[in-house]
Scaffold this active site. Structure first.
Site, mmCIF file in Angstrom:
data_model
loop_
_atom_site.group_PDB
_atom_site.id
_atom_site.type_symbol
_atom_site.label_atom_id
_atom_site.label_comp_id
_atom_site.label_asym_id
_atom_site.label_seq_id
_atom_site.Cartn_x
_atom_site.Cartn_y
_atom_site.Cartn_z
ATOM 1 N N ASP A 88 7.998 4.122 -14.499
ATOM 2 C CA ASP A 88 6.934 4.110 -15.510
ATOM 3 C C ASP A 88 5.581 4.024 -14.811
ATOM 4 O OD1 ASP A 88 5.185 3.678 -17.616
ATOM 5 O OD2 ASP A 88 6.492 2.244 -18.636
ATOM 6 N N SER B 291 6.936 0.510 -25.906
ATOM 7 C CA SER B 291 5.504 0.545 -25.604
ATOM 8 C C SER B 291 4.712 -0.272 -26.639
ATOM 9 C CB SER B 291 5.031 2.007 -25.536
ATOM 10 O OG SER B 291 3.737 2.093 -25.004
ATOM 11 N N HIS C 197 7.968 6.250 -18.669
ATOM 12 C CA HIS C 197 7.474 5.486 -19.808
ATOM 13 C C HIS C 197 8.123 5.922 -21.120
ATOM 14 C CE1 HIS C 197 4.791 2.906 -22.025
ATOM 15 N NE2 HIS C 197 4.435 3.919 -22.801
#
Length: 341
Positions: free
Chosen positions: A273, A196, A303
């Protein structure tokens, strides 16, 4: 009074009346024009001031949207230690380039293997602290059999300071500097892993010539193309993509920077995600200029929990083994892709 005399007197009156009427009409038109100009100018001014104030508020609140070091609660106070999962570790403090004190966990393999295995620099996402990623670290430690340096950015966990884009870039440099200074690990096999927000930090690190030479390979998981792209997606306003970049306090322009990445790179994309859409990972993969790149698409991967899916670690091992067996030639432009599961 004769008719002729009355007629002679009325002509000046009519003339003055005509002039007055024309002046009145002209004055009315002028006043109306002034009113319209004021209304338009005032409207534009009010709109401009509203936009200016709104962007100013968003600019200063952007840090709170991008960085979540206090979520969940007490994340700045309590950092779970690797010992709770029976991992041998050192709790280390080092200084970033501007003197900010950073906290890290160095999780090492047994003494007889520590120098024979790769070492992974773990760059975490935008919330919590490194202790919240320990279950993932357990899998990496035992399956890939690597040493792991888990770095806490400034303003996160037990690290000092406040997070910022340039600050996080600086902290990642401090992490790889620390690994390069150790004599008890194989510095020829340093893996930089970023999930991320950590993926954006990892991409920037890999674009810096002095650091790219120290990176054996890059692993990027569920990361985004840029903050403007994410803002447009989260707020449902595509126009945000076209705002001048100076209006964004944090930019993380990974879609542009990835074009300068030449180290071997594995892109791990969780197809479930719902925060960072998988097409962003595809865009990063397509724009990456590494001669050795691979994309791993994992159905069911969310995610933050893509690492929980079957064959996740196995595919990372396969990528690393491929690098050992067939070291990439810098002049080669070929690449390959595997869609998993």
């Amino acid at each position: 009074m004769s008719f002729c005399m009355r007629l002679a007197r009325s002509k000046p009156i009519r003339l003055l009346g005509g002039i007055a009427m024309k002046c009145w009409a002209f004055s009315g038109t002028y006043i109306l024009a002034c009113f319209l100009l004021y209304w338009l100018y005032g409207g534009f001014s009010a709109f401009f001031l509203l936009c200016f104030a709104t962007t100013g508020i968003l600019y200063h609140r952007e840090d709170q949207l991008v960085y979540r070091p206090e979520s969940p609660a007490n994340s700045r106070v309590y950092v779970p230690a690797p010992s709770i999962f029976n991992l041998p570790y050192q709790s280390i403090y080092t200084r970033s380039g501007d003197g900010t004190m950073l906290h890290m966990f160095f999780i090492s393999q047994p003494e007889d293997r520590v120098k024979k295995v790769p070492t992974l620099l773990f760059l975490h996402g935008n919330a919590g602290n490194v202790g919240h990623r320990l279950k993932n670290a357990v899998g990496l430690y035992h399956t890939i059999q690597c040493n792991i340096l888990m770095l806490e950015y400034r303003g996160y966990g037990l690290s000092q300071g406040s997070p910022s884009e340039e600050g996080l870039y600086m902290d990642a440099r401090a992490g790889i500097d620390y690994l390069s200074s150790r004599t008890d690990i194989n510095t020829n096999e340093i893996i930089v892993f970023g999930r991320s927000l950590g993926g954006a930090v990892a991409i920037n690190l890999a674009t810096e010539p002095e650091n790219s030479q120290r990176i054996w390979c890059l692993i990027l998981e569920n990361t985004f193309t840029s903050i403007p792209d994410m803002a447009a997606l989260l707020f449902g306003l595509k126009c945000l993509q076209y705002l001048p970049l100076f209006l964004y306090k944090n930019k993380y322009l990974s879609i542009l920077k990835v074009r300068s990445v030449t180290v071997p790179t594995l892109f791990i994309s969780g197809l479930a995600d719902t925060l960072v859409p998988p097409y962003m990972m595809q865009d990063l993969y397509k724009n990456c200029k590494s001669p050795c790149k691979k994309i791993l698409s994992i159905s069911g991967g969310t995610h933050n929990e893509t690492w929980c899916q079957p064959r996740y670690y196995k595919n990372i091992c396969n990528f690393l083994n491929e690098l050992r067996e067939n070291p990439p030639i810098p002049v080669t432009s070929s690449h390959w892709q595997i869609d998993d599961i």
